[in-house]
Motif scaffolding. Structure first.
Motif, short mmCIF file in Angstrom:
data_model
loop_
_atom_site.label_atom_id
_atom_site.label_comp_id
_atom_site.label_asym_id
_atom_site.label_seq_id
_atom_site.Cartn_x
_atom_site.Cartn_y
_atom_site.Cartn_z
N GLN A 1 0.83 -1.20 0.00
CA GLN A 1 0.00 0.00 0.00
C GLN A 1 0.86 1.25 0.00
O GLN A 1 2.04 1.20 0.31
CB GLN A 1 -0.93 0.00 1.21
CG GLN A 1 -0.18 0.03 2.54
CD GLN A 1 -1.13 0.02 3.73
OE1 GLN A 1 -2.16 -0.66 3.71
NE2 GLN A 1 -0.79 0.81 4.74
N CYS A 2 0.19 2.35 -0.36
CA CYS A 2 0.87 3.63 -0.29
C CYS A 2 1.03 4.04 1.17
O CYS A 2 0.52 3.37 2.07
CB CYS A 2 0.07 4.68 -1.07
SG CYS A 2 -1.53 5.07 -0.35
N HIS A 3 1.70 5.16 1.40
CA HIS A 3 1.99 5.53 2.78
C HIS A 3 0.74 5.75 3.61
O HIS A 3 0.67 5.36 4.77
CB HIS A 3 2.88 6.78 2.82
CG HIS A 3 3.50 6.99 4.16
ND1 HIS A 3 2.91 7.75 5.14
CD2 HIS A 3 4.64 6.49 4.68
CE1 HIS A 3 3.68 7.72 6.22
NE2 HIS A 3 4.74 6.97 5.96
N CYS A 4 -0.29 6.38 3.03
CA CYS A 4 -1.51 6.67 3.80
C CYS A 4 -2.51 5.52 3.79
O CYS A 4 -3.47 5.53 4.56
CB CYS A 4 -2.17 7.95 3.30
SG CYS A 4 -3.03 7.80 1.73
N GLY A 5 -2.32 4.54 2.92
CA GLY A 5 -3.19 3.37 2.90
C GLY A 5 -4.40 3.49 2.00
O GLY A 5 -5.19 2.55 1.90
N ASN A 6 -4.57 4.62 1.31
CA ASN A 6 -5.73 4.76 0.42
C ASN A 6 -5.63 3.91 -0.83
O ASN A 6 -6.64 3.55 -1.42
CB ASN A 6 -5.92 6.22 0.02
CG ASN A 6 -6.55 7.04 1.13
OD1 ASN A 6 -7.10 6.51 2.09
ND2 ASN A 6 -6.46 8.36 0.98
N VAL A 7 -4.40 3.64 -1.26
CA VAL A 7 -4.20 2.82 -2.46
C VAL A 7 -3.56 1.50 -2.02
O VAL A 7 -2.55 1.49 -1.32
CB VAL A 7 -3.28 3.52 -3.48
CG1 VAL A 7 -3.09 2.64 -4.72
CG2 VAL A 7 -3.84 4.88 -3.86
N HIS B 1 0.21 7.80 -8.93
CA HIS B 1 0.53 8.01 -7.52
C HIS B 1 -0.74 8.25 -6.72
O HIS B 1 -1.81 8.55 -7.27
CB HIS B 1 1.50 9.18 -7.36
CG HIS B 1 0.96 10.49 -7.84
ND1 HIS B 1 1.09 10.91 -9.15
CD2 HIS B 1 0.27 11.46 -7.20
CE1 HIS B 1 0.51 12.10 -9.28
NE2 HIS B 1 0.00 12.45 -8.12
N CYS B 2 -0.60 8.10 -5.43
CA CYS B 2 -1.73 8.38 -4.53
C CYS B 2 -1.91 9.89 -4.43
O CYS B 2 -0.96 10.60 -4.13
CB CYS B 2 -1.44 7.79 -3.15
SG CYS B 2 -2.66 8.31 -1.92
N PRO B 3 -3.13 10.40 -4.68
CA PRO B 3 -3.33 11.84 -4.62
C PRO B 3 -3.25 12.40 -3.20
O PRO B 3 -3.08 13.61 -3.02
CB PRO B 3 -4.73 12.05 -5.21
CG PRO B 3 -5.41 10.73 -5.06
CD PRO B 3 -4.34 9.67 -5.10
N THR B 4 -3.36 11.55 -2.21
CA THR B 4 -3.32 12.04 -0.83
C THR B 4 -1.89 12.13 -0.31
O THR B 4 -1.45 13.17 0.15
CB THR B 4 -4.16 11.14 0.10
OG1 THR B 4 -5.49 11.12 -0.40
CG2 THR B 4 -4.13 11.63 1.54
N CYS B 5 -1.16 11.03 -0.41
CA CYS B 5 0.19 11.03 0.19
C CYS B 5 1.29 11.15 -0.85
O CYS B 5 2.45 11.36 -0.49
CB CYS B 5 0.39 9.79 1.05
SG CYS B 5 0.49 8.24 0.13
N GLY B 6 0.97 11.01 -2.13
CA GLY B 6 1.96 11.21 -3.17
C GLY B 6 2.81 10.00 -3.49
O GLY B 6 3.67 10.08 -4.37
ZN LIG Z 1 -1.64 7.43 -0.06
#
Ligand SMILES: [Zn+2]
Length: 118
Positions: free
Chosen positions: A9-15, A72-77
Motif C-alpha cells: 500500500q501507499c503511505h496513507c493506505g488509500n491505495v 501516484h496516490c493523490p493524498t500522500c503522493g
Molecule cells: Zn496514499
C-alpha cells in the motif's frame, strides 16, 4: 519465489496494490523520471495486478511520444505503478516494489538499467 498474492500500500493506505507473486527481478533505473518518482520497479502482466483506491496519472511532457503513465496516490503522493498508454490488457506494467514489506524483495535481484542513456 512466492506464488501467493501479496498486498502492499501507499503511505496513507488509500491505495492498495495486490500482485500475484514475487517479481522475477526489480529495476532501479537512473532516468530522470524513475529517480524523481522513487520507483523500484517490479514487472507484471496487468492480469497479475489488482489496484484499489484512487490514483492520479502523470505522463511526462519532455519525451514525445511518451509511452507510459505513472500513477501516484493523490493524498500522500506515493508512486504506486505505471501502465503503458495503450489500452488493457498489458503484457507488462510496472509496480513500485517500495509499496510492499521489506521482505518482499528477499532473494530478488535488483538490476540497474542505464535508462538515462536510452
Ligand atoms: Zn496514499
Amino acid at each position: 519465489m512466492s506464488a501467493k498474492p501479496i498486498t502492499g500500500q501507499c503511505h496513507c493506505g488509500n491505495v492498495r496494490v495486490t500482485v500475484a507473486r514475487t517479481p522475477d527481478y526489480v529495476n532501479e533505473c537512473n532516468c530522470s523520471l524513475c529517480r524523481s518518482l522513487g520507483g523500484l520497479w517490479a514487472y507484471y502482466a496487468s492480469h497479475e495486478v489488482k489496484i484499489s483506491g484512487e490514483t492520479t496519472g502523470y505522463v511526462r511532457a519532455d519525451l514525445s511520444p511518451a509511452s507510459l503513465a505513472t500513477h501516484h496516490c493523490p493524498t500522500c503522493g506515493t508512486t504506486t505503478h505505471w501502465v503503458p498508454l495503450e489500452d488493457d490488457p498489458h503484457p507488462r506494467m510496472g509496480v513500485n516494489s517500495r509499496l510492499f514489506a521489506e521482505d518482499f524483495l528477499d532473494g530478488v535481484e535488483t538490476r540497474y538499467p542505464d535508462g538515462k542513456s536510452w
